[in-house]
Design a protein around this motif. Structure first.
Motif, PDB file in Angstrom:
ATOM      1  N   PRO A  98     140.864  95.108 -12.805  1.00 15.67           N
ATOM      2  CA  PRO A  98     140.919  93.659 -13.086  1.00 15.67           C
ATOM      3  C   PRO A  98     140.804  93.345 -14.573  1.00 15.67           C
ATOM      4  O   PRO A  98     141.531  92.495 -15.094  1.00 15.67           O
ATOM      5  CB  PRO A  98     139.723  93.100 -12.305  1.00 15.67           C
ATOM      6  N   ASP A 156     147.124 100.959  -8.329  1.00 12.65           N
ATOM      7  CA  ASP A 156     146.005 100.012  -8.274  1.00 12.65           C
ATOM      8  C   ASP A 156     146.307  98.767  -9.114  1.00 12.65           C
ATOM      9  O   ASP A 156     146.041  97.635  -8.693  1.00 12.65           O
ATOM     10  CB  ASP A 156     144.720 100.671  -8.780  1.00 12.65           C
ATOM     11  N   PHE A 193     146.886  94.872  -7.490  1.00 14.25           N
ATOM     12  CA  PHE A 193     146.100  93.744  -7.996  1.00 14.25           C
ATOM     13  C   PHE A 193     147.014  92.666  -8.573  1.00 14.25           C
ATOM     14  O   PHE A 193     146.815  91.464  -8.351  1.00 14.25           O
ATOM     15  CB  PHE A 193     145.121  94.245  -9.068  1.00 14.25           C
ATOM     16  N   SER A 194     148.051  93.090  -9.284  1.00 15.31           N
ATOM     17  CA  SER A 194     148.976  92.145  -9.925  1.00 15.31           C
ATOM     18  C   SER A 194     149.790  91.368  -8.902  1.00 15.31           C
ATOM     19  O   SER A 194     150.059  90.172  -9.094  1.00 15.31           O
ATOM     20  CB  SER A 194     149.907  92.897 -10.881  1.00 15.31           C
TER      21      SER A 194
END
Length: 449
Positions: A14, A314, A318-319
């Protein structure tokens, strides 16, 4: 510099994503504000033909932004992968290659546009009522083409070695200069479209100065020194392999805009003004999501170069979640805010009616655009030339243009012509997902344990 590379390599996902996309999104917001301000202040002249003229000249402007994208996106992809591999010298040579190649192309293009400005304006859809304004606007813009290419190239490349904030600063300062000068030159001096064009040129000069001053400093591992200029197979092919598909998409967007303007002018000049403003409103969503997509590309490119597939995936997951959330929020804002947004640019009731209807049609594809831009940048980050090319020529070329002609022939309606874009975007998301799966299997497969 080590902190920038550590963020790429070690920061929690993040934090790594947000530290890169926030400056990128802010940059896109500034580009958006500039575009809206430009049209807004032209609209304050109460002359819809000037608004139409800016809309007509915009595709030509976009063609040269595409050159900046060629070197910017292609250079960013190659440089971030080289840094992931630890090849810092190649990254420096690539940056210098992109700078000097862009300068040469910019000077040649500037001369050609100035010499052939009238036939170019006629070709892209200018009528007898808009030709004079279009020539004036485009003729002045042409003088700033070298700076336009440099600013668009290095607003991307500067992010490749972790300087996302510096990349943002160049965009922000250039666009602030443009926005401040717009009302002074358009309304204060009464220069109208010429004032808008001069403000744009000055804005690009400011951005270019920011990037050049950074690139000649000791705060970057990149270089634009002529002594670092290299023409090698890996640099040229590495930049062009991703840069051409990325710029080709922009060229096709520009070409499709030209075709759409010509088709719209067959209905009404006010329809041309309306579609131009509707595109500006749609940019509220598009520019933010482009910022998200381009913001993660250096991260993904570094992971690919370092052969870290787990971190790559990952970051991607998240994106995509972030993109979906942002897409839905901004779609709602633009759908329900369409009337005041369009009214800010157009007073003529006929032009407003077109602009309002077209804005709500364009925003239909808003919910999926974020996923599309994330997947496009994820593919480009791997250096996968053929998949990037297929996706680029399909969205605004092989899918959009035939649909545009088909809708014109079958429906003969201005609103249905606009609907072509949302239909194309949904098809493009499906294509992007399929192409991404293919890319990962071929270029970045799971390691066998």
């Amino acid at each position: 510099m080590s902190k920038s590379i550590e963020t790429f390599r070690d920061a929690p996902v993040p934090k790594a994503v947000l530290s890169n996309i926030i400056p990128s999104i802010i940059s896109m917001i500034m580009v958006l504000v500039y575009n809206l301000a430009d049209t807004f202040f032209i609209g304050q002249t109460k002359n819809p033909y000037m608004v139409a003229a800016v809309s007509i000249a915009t595709p030509v402007f976009l063609l040269f932004m595409a050159v900046g994208m060629l070197f910017g996106i292609g250079g960013t992809s190659l440089i971030s992968r080289m840094l992931g591999e630890g090849k810092h010298k190649y990254a420096k040579h690539t940056a210098s290659f992109c700078f000097w190649s862009g300068i040469v192309i910019g000077i040649i293009s500037m001369v050609l546009i100035i010499v052939f400005v009238e036939p170019i304006c006629l070709m892209v859809g200018a009528s007898k009522d808009t030709l004079g304004y279009s020539k004036e606007y485009l003729g002045i813009l042409a003088m700033g083409i070298p700076f336009l290419i440099i600013s668009n190239t290095f607003s991307n490349i500067v992010r490749a070695d972790g300087n996302a904030k510096k990349a943002m600063l160049g965009v922000v300062l250039g666009n602030i200069a443009n926005i401040v000068l717009d009302p002074i030159m358009i309304l204060g001096f009464g220069w109208n479209v010429a004032g808008a064009a001069i403000a744009t040129v000055i804005g690009n000069i400011v951005s270019s100065v920011v990037y050049i001053s950074h690139l000649v400093s000791k705060k970057t591992m990149l270089s634009i020194k002529i002594k670092d200029f290299r023409i090698s197979r890996r640099i040229v092919f590495g930049v062009l392999a991703i840069g051409i598909p990325a710029s080709l998409n922009s060229v096709l967007m520009s070409s499709s805009h030209i075709i759409l303007n010509n088709m719209m002018s067959g209905y009404d000049d006010m329809a041309v003004a309306g579609v131009g403003v509707a595109m500006k409103v749609n940019m509220v969503v598009v520019m933010l999501l482009i910022g998200l997509g381009t913001g993660i590309q250096p991260l993904l490119g570094y992971c690919y170069g370092a052969n870290n597939r787990k971190r790559y995936m990952d970051i991607l997951k998240f994106s995509i979640v972030l993109a979906l959330g942002l897409s839905l929020v901004m779609t709602a804002v633009c759908f329900f805010g369409a009337a005041p947004l369009v009214r800010a640019f157009l007073d003529d009731q006929s032009a407003f009616s077109y602009g309002f209807q077209f804005s709500r049609i364009y925003i239909i594809s808003g919910p999926v655009l974020g996923v599309l831009f994330v997947l496009v940048n994820a593919i480009q980050a791997t250096g996968a030339a053929f998949p990037s090319l297929i996706l680029s020529i399909s969205r605004q070329g092989l899918v959009y243009l035939p649909l545009l002609v088909l809708f014109r022939f079958v429906f003969d309606s201005a609103k249905m012509l606009v609907l072509t874009q949302p239909v194309t975007d949904y098809a493009a998301v499906i294509m992007a997902a399929v192409i991404f799966v293919f890319t990962m299997k071929k270029y970045f497969p799971v390691k066998e344990s």
